[in-house]
Design a protein around this motif. Sequence first.
Motif, mmCIF file in Angstrom:
data_model
loop_
_atom_site.group_PDB
_atom_site.id
_atom_site.type_symbol
_atom_site.label_atom_id
_atom_site.label_comp_id
_atom_site.label_asym_id
_atom_site.label_seq_id
_atom_site.Cartn_x
_atom_site.Cartn_y
_atom_site.Cartn_z
ATOM 1 N N THR A 101 0.613 -1.083 -0.140
ATOM 2 C CA THR A 101 0.073 0.081 -0.036
ATOM 3 C C THR A 101 0.905 1.258 0.043
ATOM 4 O OG1 THR A 101 -1.700 -1.222 1.039
ATOM 5 C CG2 THR A 101 -1.736 1.256 1.143
ATOM 6 N N LEU A 102 1.967 1.147 0.827
ATOM 7 C CA LEU A 102 2.788 2.379 0.915
ATOM 8 C C LEU A 102 3.650 2.670 -0.270
ATOM 9 C CD1 LEU A 102 3.971 2.016 4.684
ATOM 10 C CD2 LEU A 102 2.043 3.679 3.664
ATOM 11 N N THR A 103 3.828 1.720 -1.249
ATOM 12 C CA THR A 103 4.807 1.968 -2.551
ATOM 13 C C THR A 103 3.824 2.274 -3.751
ATOM 14 O OG1 THR A 103 6.000 -0.057 -1.560
ATOM 15 C CG2 THR A 103 6.123 0.589 -3.852
ATOM 16 N N PRO A 104 4.435 3.684 -4.211
ATOM 17 C CA PRO A 104 3.990 4.024 -5.525
ATOM 18 C C PRO A 104 4.057 2.784 -6.462
ATOM 19 C CG PRO A 104 5.370 5.455 -4.538
ATOM 20 C CD PRO A 104 5.477 4.338 -3.829
ATOM 21 N N GLN A 105 2.843 2.694 -7.421
ATOM 22 C CA GLN A 105 3.057 1.946 -8.344
ATOM 23 C C GLN A 105 3.877 2.133 -9.595
ATOM 24 O OE1 GLN A 105 -0.909 0.741 -10.184
ATOM 25 N NE2 GLN A 105 -0.114 0.242 -12.068
ATOM 26 N N ASP A 106 4.345 3.239 -9.700
ATOM 27 C CA ASP A 106 5.202 3.628 -10.541
ATOM 28 C C ASP A 106 6.514 3.717 -10.286
ATOM 29 O OD1 ASP A 106 3.285 3.706 -12.769
ATOM 30 O OD2 ASP A 106 2.772 5.834 -12.589
ATOM 31 N N GLY A 107 6.739 3.355 -8.850
ATOM 32 C CA GLY A 107 8.018 3.659 -8.158
ATOM 33 C C GLY A 107 8.952 2.637 -8.394
ATOM 34 N N ARG A 108 10.159 2.492 -7.658
ATOM 35 C CA ARG A 108 11.253 1.620 -7.709
ATOM 36 C C ARG A 108 10.915 0.527 -6.798
ATOM 37 N NH1 ARG A 108 15.466 2.614 -3.953
ATOM 38 N NH2 ARG A 108 14.772 4.267 -2.528
ATOM 39 N N GLY A 109 9.731 0.444 -6.122
ATOM 40 C CA GLY A 109 9.565 -0.776 -5.312
ATOM 41 C C GLY A 109 9.553 -0.684 -3.774
ATOM 42 N N ILE A 110 10.095 0.663 -3.392
ATOM 43 C CA ILE A 110 10.341 1.036 -1.683
ATOM 44 C C ILE A 110 9.078 1.693 -1.444
ATOM 45 C CG2 ILE A 110 11.880 2.000 -0.341
ATOM 46 C CD1 ILE A 110 12.803 -0.658 -1.443
ATOM 47 N N PRO A 111 8.696 1.484 -0.171
ATOM 48 C CA PRO A 111 7.680 2.367 0.436
ATOM 49 C C PRO A 111 8.030 3.858 0.389
ATOM 50 C CG PRO A 111 7.982 0.516 1.780
ATOM 51 C CD PRO A 111 9.101 0.278 0.800
ATOM 52 N N LEU A 112 6.939 4.530 0.337
ATOM 53 C CA LEU A 112 7.318 5.860 0.022
ATOM 54 C C LEU A 112 7.972 6.664 1.294
ATOM 55 C CD1 LEU A 112 7.236 8.704 -1.738
ATOM 56 C CD2 LEU A 112 4.946 8.926 -0.910
ATOM 57 N N TRP A 113 7.486 6.184 2.522
ATOM 58 C CA TRP A 113 7.835 6.845 3.815
ATOM 59 C C TRP A 113 9.383 6.592 3.993
ATOM 60 C CZ3 TRP A 113 6.248 10.526 6.152
ATOM 61 C CH2 TRP A 113 6.579 11.089 7.549
ATOM 62 N N LEU A 114 9.893 5.292 3.477
ATOM 63 C CA LEU A 114 11.251 5.054 3.604
ATOM 64 C C LEU A 114 12.118 5.950 2.702
ATOM 65 C CD1 LEU A 114 11.928 1.372 4.226
ATOM 66 C CD2 LEU A 114 12.323 3.037 5.716
ATOM 67 N N ASP A 115 11.644 6.301 1.635
ATOM 68 C CA ASP A 115 12.537 7.061 0.575
ATOM 69 C C ASP A 115 12.428 8.396 1.097
ATOM 70 O OD1 ASP A 115 13.160 5.671 -1.610
ATOM 71 O OD2 ASP A 115 11.300 5.979 -2.812
ATOM 72 N N LEU A 116 11.318 8.840 2.017
ATOM 73 C CA LEU A 116 11.370 10.418 2.337
ATOM 74 C C LEU A 116 12.445 10.239 3.407
ATOM 75 C CD1 LEU A 116 7.651 11.068 2.574
ATOM 76 C CD2 LEU A 116 9.400 12.218 0.963
ATOM 77 N N VAL A 117 12.357 9.412 4.368
ATOM 78 C CA VAL A 117 13.441 9.394 5.407
ATOM 79 C C VAL A 117 14.719 9.219 4.815
ATOM 80 C CG1 VAL A 117 14.207 8.045 7.532
ATOM 81 C CG2 VAL A 117 11.814 8.294 7.300
ATOM 82 N N ASP A 118 15.049 8.636 4.007
ATOM 83 C CA ASP A 118 16.296 8.214 3.240
ATOM 84 C C ASP A 118 16.740 9.739 2.812
ATOM 85 O OD1 ASP A 118 18.523 6.679 1.696
ATOM 86 O OD2 ASP A 118 17.661 7.814 0.040
ATOM 87 N N LYS A 119 16.031 10.174 2.122
ATOM 88 C CA LYS A 119 16.547 11.715 1.650
ATOM 89 C C LYS A 119 16.598 12.868 2.772
ATOM 90 C CE LYS A 119 13.754 11.443 -2.547
ATOM 91 N NZ LYS A 119 12.589 11.713 -3.388
ATOM 92 N N LYS A 120 16.083 12.619 3.845
ATOM 93 C CA LYS A 120 16.146 13.520 5.059
ATOM 94 C C LYS A 120 17.370 13.307 5.810
ATOM 95 C CE LYS A 120 13.840 16.222 8.277
ATOM 96 N NZ LYS A 120 12.557 16.808 8.667
ATOM 97 N N VAL A 121 18.119 11.825 5.908
ATOM 98 C CA VAL A 121 19.024 11.623 6.485
ATOM 99 C C VAL A 121 20.366 11.549 5.692
ATOM 100 C CG1 VAL A 121 19.161 9.088 6.144
ATOM 101 C CG2 VAL A 121 19.734 9.907 8.489
ATOM 102 N N LYS A 122 20.172 11.506 4.425
ATOM 103 C CA LYS A 122 21.299 11.433 3.452
ATOM 104 C C LYS A 122 22.414 12.621 3.938
ATOM 105 C CE LYS A 122 22.462 10.783 -1.212
ATOM 106 N NZ LYS A 122 23.108 9.353 -1.015
ATOM 107 N N ILE A 123 23.705 12.097 4.047
ATOM 108 C CA ILE A 123 24.964 13.013 4.067
ATOM 109 C C ILE A 123 25.430 13.056 2.695
ATOM 110 C CG2 ILE A 123 27.146 13.244 5.353
ATOM 111 C CD1 ILE A 123 26.111 11.427 7.469
ATOM 112 N N SER A 124 25.211 14.233 2.122
ATOM 113 C CA SER A 124 25.696 14.560 0.532
ATOM 114 C C SER A 124 27.195 14.774 0.589
ATOM 115 C CB SER A 124 25.152 15.397 -0.060
ATOM 116 O OG SER A 124 25.300 16.677 0.633
ATOM 117 N N ASP A 125 27.717 14.581 -0.614
ATOM 118 C CA ASP A 125 28.956 14.983 -0.789
ATOM 119 C C ASP A 125 29.302 16.607 -0.652
ATOM 120 O OD1 ASP A 125 29.958 12.414 -1.498
ATOM 121 O OD2 ASP A 125 29.851 12.964 -3.634
#
Length: 318
Positions: free
Chosen positions: A266-290
Amino acid sequence: MERLNENLKTEFSIAASALRKRLKERPDRENLRDLIEKSGLGRFKRSRRMTNDELKSLSEKGGIVGVDGSTNSTAGSFPYVITVQQSLAKSTAVQEEIYYSRVLCPLFMQEDMDEAEYLELTKSSLASLEAMAAIEAVEKLKPAVILVDGSLVRLKIEAKSLWGDLKKAAIDKGILLVGVVEGITTKIISAALKESLPEAMKGACDWELLFGALDVGEGLEVVPTGLKEGFRTVFMRTSLDPKPIGIDLLEEQYEYMEQVENLVFTLTPQDGRGIPLWLDLVDKKVKISDALLEGLLKAYLGEDFSEFLTPKRAKRSP
């Protein structure tokens, strides 16, 4: 130089042929599914999208917490390396966010270590930060479900000093602890079917064999073996992307496996890469970029010393 280019083309052609041969020898969808069912390795299951009432009920019970971590290191030559790590637990129902962070540097370790040992340390350190965030989320955020980015087996192995506390806290509080695995590296299927697979596919990863073999919303629940003992695992296709993900659940919480599958689907967008959207949002927020890491270097080390950590290859002309 021309001869070198020809050698490169020849060797690349050989490598491409090997890849093509392996892909051609993959069992077709129906044959693979038949082999799996007859082997007793697991069973195929179908999930459904949860209703709005079900999602509302889940939210009222504490919602969902996503847990993820990020690590990044400066590009200097070992031991002139600084590694920055952080983990984040973020809830769908509570505004408070839980962060844990750590900075590592080989020059300031209590014991001398080589580069390989340092890499192992960074892996266990990140897993520990994620486990710490998950444990605090159990106590403070009190969610119904915790979705961890990555396998629960990884936390058990790489954060073993904290794993027992996390597992006990989740079970005692009645919180479902779920691992969501994007990059599947296990070889459970090929190990079970080794006598029935073509030579080129023996030792193939589970994602290779299941690529395109599942319908959207369909999963393969496998019998617990080896490192997966104590866990229940489902390989699942949650979107139009044909590459499956993995879902880990504690053996003690197995009765909720169907609910977990439905939730992840339910949490995974049909056109996405298969990961729940909430985890994708957490990933973007925690990411330490170059860019963030470079900014920290210049701010706290200064231009002269940050230059010292810059390898020569980074100064090459485009």
